[in-house]
Enzyme design. Structure first.
Site: not given
Ligand code: FE
Length: 158
Positions: A75, A78, A124, A127, A147
C-alpha cells in the site's frame, strides 16, 4: 497470608495483567487512522486523490501497468503488503491486475454504488486507502480480477 503478602500478590497480578494487555495490543493489527490533513501532507497530490478520494488514474498510464518484476506490491499509504507478483497478470484493462490478494485479510471489499454502477471497491484493510475495484472476470484459479491503481501501490523487489 499477611497483609503485606496480600498487597505484594495483588501488585504482581496487576503487573501481569498490564503486560498481557500491552502484548495483546502489539499483536493486534490496528488500522491506521490519520486525519485528512496528515494524509495530504504525507502523500503526493495524485496519490492522495486516488487513495483518499477514491480517484482513478487514467488507464495505460500507471507505473505498474506494464511491470513484471518479482516481488510484492504494498500500500502506497501505509506500506502493508497487498499483492504478490506471482498473482499479477495482463488483463488488458490498462491497470495492474491480480487474481488474488497476498492474504485474505490484506484487502477489504466494499459495495460501491457511485457513478451509476454497482461495483465492489477494494481498500487496504490497514489504512482504508482506496485501491480500485474487483470484478469476477479474472483467470483461474480464483476467477477474480483485482483491478488496482498503480498510484495506490509501492513495489518491493524480492
Ligand atoms: Fe494502507
Amino acid at each position: 497470608m499477611s497483609k503485606i503478602r496480600i498487597k505484594l500478590f495483588s501488585l504482581a497480578m496487576i503487573c501481569s495483567l498490564m503486560i498481557q494487555a500491552q502484548h495483546t495490543k502489539e499483536m493486534t493489527k490496528e488500522p491506521e487512522h490519520k486525519s485528512e490533513k496528515e494524509w495530504m501532507q504525507e502523500l503526493d497530490p495524485e496519490q492522495y486523490q486516488v487513495l483518499r478520494q477514491c480517484g482513478t488514474e487514467a488507464p495505460f498510464t500507471g507505473k505498474y501497468y506494464k511491470h513484471d518484476e518479482k516481488g510484492s506490491y504494498h500500500c502506497a499509504g501505509c506500506g502493508a503488503a497487498l499483492f504478490s507478483s506471482d498473482t499479477k497478470y495482463e488483463s488488458g484493462s490498462g491497470w495492474p491486475s491480480f487474481y488474488a490478494a497476498i492474504d485474505g485479510d490484506a484487502v477489504k471489499k466494499v459495495l460501491d454504488k457511485s457513478h451509476g454502477m454497482i461495483r465492489t471497491e477494494i481498500k487496504c484493510a490497514s489504512c482504508d486507502g482506496h485501491l480500485g475495484h474487483i470484478f469476477n472476470d479474472g483467470p483461474a484459479p480464483t476467477g477474480m480480477r483485482y483491478c488496482v491503481n498503480s498510484l495506490s501501490l509501492q513495489f518491493e523487489q524480492k
